[in-house]
Design a protein around this motif. Structure first.
Motif, short mmCIF file in Angstrom:
data_model
loop_
_atom_site.label_atom_id
_atom_site.label_comp_id
_atom_site.label_asym_id
_atom_site.label_seq_id
_atom_site.Cartn_x
_atom_site.Cartn_y
_atom_site.Cartn_z
N HIS A 29 -2.11 -9.48 7.45
CA HIS A 29 -2.31 -10.71 6.42
C HIS A 29 -1.09 -10.93 5.66
O HIS A 29 -0.88 -12.09 5.13
N ALA A 30 0.09 -10.05 5.69
CA ALA A 30 1.05 -10.37 4.80
C ALA A 30 2.24 -11.12 5.09
O ALA A 30 2.92 -11.87 4.33
N ARG A 80 -15.46 -3.12 15.97
CA ARG A 80 -15.05 -4.54 16.24
C ARG A 80 -13.74 -4.72 16.95
O ARG A 80 -13.82 -5.67 17.84
N PHE A 111 -13.22 -4.13 4.83
CA PHE A 111 -13.50 -2.66 4.40
C PHE A 111 -12.00 -1.79 3.95
O PHE A 111 -12.15 -0.87 3.35
N GLY A 112 -11.00 -2.34 4.41
CA GLY A 112 -10.00 -1.56 4.36
C GLY A 112 -9.46 -1.10 2.91
O GLY A 112 -9.40 0.15 2.68
N LEU A 113 -9.44 -2.05 2.09
CA LEU A 113 -9.20 -1.79 0.58
C LEU A 113 -9.96 -0.91 0.09
O LEU A 113 -9.82 0.22 -0.65
N GLU A 131 -4.01 1.96 7.13
CA GLU A 131 -4.60 0.81 6.68
C GLU A 131 -3.73 -0.01 6.06
O GLU A 131 -3.79 -1.55 6.26
N GLY A 139 1.80 -11.67 -0.21
CA GLY A 139 0.94 -11.19 -1.29
C GLY A 139 -0.43 -11.94 -1.46
O GLY A 139 -0.86 -12.70 -0.54
N ARG A 175 -15.39 -0.90 12.13
CA ARG A 175 -14.18 -1.55 12.28
C ARG A 175 -13.54 -1.17 13.76
O ARG A 175 -13.21 -2.23 14.40
N1 ATP Z 1 -0.49 -6.13 2.28
C1 ATP Z 1 -1.09 -7.33 2.31
N2 ATP Z 1 -0.60 -8.66 2.15
C2 ATP Z 1 -1.44 -9.83 1.82
N3 ATP Z 1 -2.81 -9.88 1.84
C3 ATP Z 1 -3.33 -8.54 1.90
C4 ATP Z 1 -2.65 -7.36 2.22
N4 ATP Z 1 -3.54 -6.38 2.11
C5 ATP Z 1 -4.65 -6.78 2.33
N5 ATP Z 1 -4.53 -8.31 1.85
C6 ATP Z 1 -5.60 -9.36 1.69
O1 ATP Z 1 -6.71 -8.49 1.16
C7 ATP Z 1 -7.98 -8.95 1.99
C8 ATP Z 1 -8.78 -7.33 2.19
O2 ATP Z 1 -8.03 -6.23 2.88
P1 ATP Z 1 -8.92 -5.53 3.49
O3 ATP Z 1 -8.09 -4.24 4.31
O4 ATP Z 1 -10.04 -4.95 2.62
O5 ATP Z 1 -9.93 -6.05 4.56
P2 ATP Z 1 -9.14 -6.76 5.96
O6 ATP Z 1 -7.86 -6.10 6.26
O7 ATP Z 1 -9.62 -8.19 5.83
O8 ATP Z 1 -10.45 -6.14 6.99
P3 ATP Z 1 -10.58 -4.66 7.52
O9 ATP Z 1 -9.42 -3.90 6.64
O10 ATP Z 1 -11.85 -4.44 7.26
O11 ATP Z 1 -10.19 -4.74 8.99
C9 ATP Z 1 -7.40 -9.14 3.37
O12 ATP Z 1 -8.35 -9.80 3.76
C10 ATP Z 1 -6.11 -10.08 3.03
O13 ATP Z 1 -6.63 -11.37 2.52
#
Ligand code: ATP
Ligand code: MG
Length: 553
Positions: free
Chosen positions: A478-479, A363, A515-517, A470, A505, A360
């Motif tokens: 994303h939110a 990237r 990878f984050g979640l 994270e 959401g 990550r």
């Molecule tokens: N707080 C949030 N609000 C809205 N959507 C979320 C939130 N957290 C995660 N998501 C959604 O879940 C997906 C997966 O999150 P995740 O952290 O696993 O991956 P990422 O953020 O897309 O990539 P990375 O964390 O690997 O850089 C995100 O792409 C997003 O669509």
């Protein structure tokens, strides 16, 4: 008058029957039977012959009325030939006025007291002849009809009492067996239960030695685990010296090594005599007796559980202890090997999540910093081509851009290694993250840390930091949130890490690319905790619960 006599006899008989049936011990039943039979008939001597399994000869012969001196004089007790054989072949009451006169009589051996009158009745249990009751020398005459009747009834009572005694003994044996099985089972269950709750290898080892020690009531228990060609002490319980706690002995040439290789337990009554010089490493001061059992799981020998000396001057380790400890060692071995594979799995997970984090950052370096540097190069190149005032302008812009990129790089470096965490502490490091979210993502961030970060285990501190990092990044990316709340608090035995945004959401159940979640989940699991994700159109809440094992005062 005769009626009265009859009643008295009947009452005596009933009484005798009751007393027979009340006894649960076979020997007591037989003794009472002999005495009662003599009493009821006025016979001087009574005997019981117990048939052997084939019901052809006597296996036992018990007498009453003959003293020890006479017994010695007679020598061998009858085996069931002669007159006694008549009753064996034809189990019906037999009355004789003169035993010696019977055609089947061999006469009596030398030293036998004189016997003339005879009454014999069979004892039949559940339809099968079990033995015979013999009476001889009735006082003042021959055995009559009343005697036959009384003794026949008595023999029936005796049959019931003997049957009871047999059943009772069998059930006692069975219940003792059962008790032992249950005890072993309980130990096994306890270990299995502990196993279910415990995947931490250290805790499993501790449980194994402590429970094992209690199970066989040993003074000391040492658990040796195979490591290369050696057996290394993994844990110990009881009055154990430092030497045993850190013992490391070769497999070759040691008693423990032999147990490991053969997979068979070893009981030792004299430790000093049996232990070879190489075993000395396992020195348990003053040990006299020992019981060593192998720890085997899926056909592999993992180690040896060694118990030394019983507590409270109980005799050395016996069959029972060996059986119990072996049973226990089986589940202990499973627990150890499971904990080991869980540990390996954890390591694998943590390596993977580290790997994912690294990619990550790669990237981000590519997408942000490299893009910025590339733009800078284009700017400087075109400035150089034109020269003059344009160059000056380009240089100024470049300087600004470089400043921005330095800031970006610094932020990245901070994320790669949260130095702030070590230097400033958890609360300040989290404030740093919040500040960045405010500046970069324009979020309103509120951070509440209700614990003193300095009291936390460093790994736990890092985990909290990474989780918040994270979750904040996701909220920013994303939110489309306005506000984010970060809260760290102590709940029960652990820490609660909560990051809640008021964004749009997402479907938390759907598989994601990022990878984050996954990384957050792994991190929480790595710390022995859990991660919950709640998301709706009103926002997303990430809540981690992390136990605080092995820290604090
Ligand atoms: N707080 C949030 N609000 C809205 N959507 C979320 C939130 N957290 C995660 N998501 C959604 O879940 C997906 C997966 O999150 P995740 O952290 O696993 O991956 P990422 O953020 O897309 O990539 P990375 O964390 O690997 O850089 C995100 O792409 C997003 O669509
Ligand atoms: Mg993410």
């Amino acid at each position: 008058m005769a009626e009265d006599m009859h009643d008295v006899a009947a009452a005596r008989l009933l009484e005798a029957g009751r007393s027979l049936v009340a006894a649960l011990d076979l020997e007591v039943v037989l003794e009472r039977l002999l005495e009662t039979a003599r009493e009821l008939t006025g016979a001087r001597y009574a005997a019981i012959g117990v048939l052997d399994e084939r019901r052809q000869a006597l296996e036992r012969f018990l007498t009453s009325g003959i003293d020890a001196a006479n017994h010695a004089a007679i020598g061998d007790l009858p085996r069931g030939r002669g007159i006694l054989g008549v009753l064996i072949e034809d189990p019906r009451p037999l009355v004789l006025a003169d035993v010696g006169a019977h055609p089947r009589s061999y006469g009596f051996p030398h030293g036998h007291p004189p016997m003339r009158t005879f009454l014999g009745v069979p004892i039949v249990i559940r339809g099968e002849a079990w033995g015979n009751l013999y009476l001889t020398e009735k006082a003042g005459g021959e055995f009559g009809e009343a005697d036959v009747e009384a003794i026949t009834v008595l023999a029936d009572w005796a049959a019931i009492a003997i049957d009871h005694a047999h059943l009772y003994r069998r059930s006692v044996e069975r219940s003792e067996e059962l008790e032992r099985a249950i005890e072993g089972l309980e130990a096994t269950t306890a270990i299995s239960r502990a196993l279910g709750a415990e995947t931490d290898l250290g805790r499993v080892l501790e449980l194994v030695v402590k429970r094992g020690r209690a199970l066989v009531r040993a003074r000391v228990v040492v658990l040796l685990l195979a490591d290369g060609g050696r057996l290394v002490a993994a844990d110990g319980a009881g009055q154990i010296g430092d030497a045993a706690r850190t013992a490391s002995l070769p497999v070759a040439g040691t008693v423990a090594g032999a147990v490991l290789e053969s997979g068979r337990p070893e009981r030792i009554d004299d430790v000093a005599a049996r232990f070879a010089a190489a075993d000395e490493a396992l020195g348990v001061p003053g040990a006299e007796t020992a019981l060593l059992v192998p720890l085997r799981s899926r056909g592999r020998s993992l180690g040896v559980l060694c118990a030394f000396d019983r507590m409270d001057d109980e005799p050395g380790f016996g069959d029972r202890e060996e059986e119990l400890l072996l049973l226990f060692a089986q589940s202990a071995a499973t627990a150890v090997s499971t904990a080991r594979s869980v540990e390996a799995e954890r390591l694998r997970l943590s390596l993977r999540s580290a790997e994912q984090e690294r990619s990550r950052w790669a990237r981000e370096l590519h997408d942000e910093t490299l893009q910025g540097l590339a733009a800078l190069r284009v700017l400087l190149q075109s400035g150089l081509k034109v020269g003059g005032g344009a160059l000056e302008e380009a240089a100024r812009t470049a300087a600004e851009q470089v400043t921005t990129e330095i800031a970006n790089l610094r932020a990245l470096i901070t994320e790669l290694r949260p130095a702030a965490l070590d230097q400033l502490g958890l609360a300040a490091a989290l404030d740093g993250l919040a500040q960045r979210s405010r500046e970069v993502d324009g979020l309103e961030v509120e951070v509440k840390v209700d614990v003193d970060g300095e009291t936390l285990d460093p790994d736990l501190r890092t985990a909290v930091y990474r989780l918040v990092q994270e979750a904040l990044t996701n909220a920013g990316r994303h939110a489309r949130a306005q506000r984010v709340e970060v809260r760290i608090a102590r709940v029960g035995e652990g820490l609660e890490v909560l990051v809640a945004d008021d964004g749009r959401g997402f479907d938390a159940a759907a598989p994601t690319e990022g990878f984050g979640l996954a990384g957050m989940r792994e991190r929480a699991a790595l710390m022995g905790g859990t991660l919950e994700l709640g998301s709706s159109a009103a926002g997303t809440t990430v809540r981690a619960l992390l136990p605080e094992l092995g820290t604090g005062p």
